[in-house]
Design an enzyme around this catalytic site. Sequence first.
Site, PDB file in Angstrom:
ATOM      1  N   ASP A  17      37.181  37.382  39.594  1.00 36.79           N
ATOM      2  CA  ASP A  17      36.840  35.963  39.629  1.00 36.79           C
ATOM      3  C   ASP A  17      35.735  35.821  40.681  1.00 36.79           C
ATOM      4  O   ASP A  17      35.575  36.691  41.540  1.00 36.79           O
ATOM      5  CB  ASP A  17      38.092  35.164  40.012  1.00 36.79           C
ATOM      6  CG  ASP A  17      37.773  33.701  40.217  1.00 36.79           C
ATOM      7  OD1 ASP A  17      37.067  33.120  39.365  1.00 36.79           O
ATOM      8  OD2 ASP A  17      38.218  33.139  41.247  1.00 36.79           O
ATOM      9  N   ASP A  19      34.385  32.443  42.492  1.00 33.47           N
ATOM     10  CA  ASP A  19      34.622  31.496  43.589  1.00 33.47           C
ATOM     11  C   ASP A  19      36.013  31.707  44.182  1.00 33.47           C
ATOM     12  O   ASP A  19      37.020  31.588  43.483  1.00 33.47           O
ATOM     13  CB  ASP A  19      34.463  30.056  43.090  1.00 33.47           C
ATOM     14  CG  ASP A  19      33.074  29.807  42.492  1.00 33.47           C
ATOM     15  OD1 ASP A  19      32.079  30.308  43.058  1.00 33.47           O
ATOM     16  OD2 ASP A  19      32.990  29.120  41.463  1.00 33.47           O
TER      17      ASP A  19
HETATM   18 MG   LIG Z   1      38.474  31.211  41.931  1.00 29.24          MG
END
Ligand SMILES: [Mg+2]
Length: 178
Positions: A17, A19
């Site tokens: 992932d 962010d």
């Molecule tokens: Mg995230």
Amino acid sequence: MPESLSSHPPRPALFLDRDGVLNEDHGYVYRWEDFRWIPGAREVVAAFNRAGWLVIVVTNQSGVGRGFYSEDAVNALHARMAEDLASSGAHIDAFYYAPHHPDAPVEAYRHPDPPLRKPNPGMILQALQDWPIDRDASLLIGDKPSDLEAALRAGIKGVLFEGGDLRQFLADEALLPQ
Ligand SMILES: [Mg+2]
């Protein structure tokens, strides 16, 4: 799949992932000026590169669908990330992003249940088609339950990173490649 890759043996992939895992998540990050690497993140990418893993980003970017920023901005940010990683001797093999959202005011980005948007597994499934990946040996790191659900539904082991130093976290979990 690119022709040159089709004959290569499958490799494990590290799905990340973005962010909250690679960069600090202070909400809809899309400008390089606002981008801050998570401590240890670049070192993790480099370590998995050296070990022969593919490193693939899978990121929900509903800010596009919501009209906050454009796909060009997403791609430009990813290009800056790539440049910066290159100066650390690291690289990301592919970036996948999901611009859609059920409430997107922009119709092209509106979908009641966007297949690419985590917790749906669409981005991971696409990567599994595009790259010679050893699914059973692969790993996803996310900072939200929706990341782990997407991993589970794609048949990939997922681990939850809750902040701190990413390299240290993976070392503590005995997940750093030798
Ligand atoms: Mg995230």
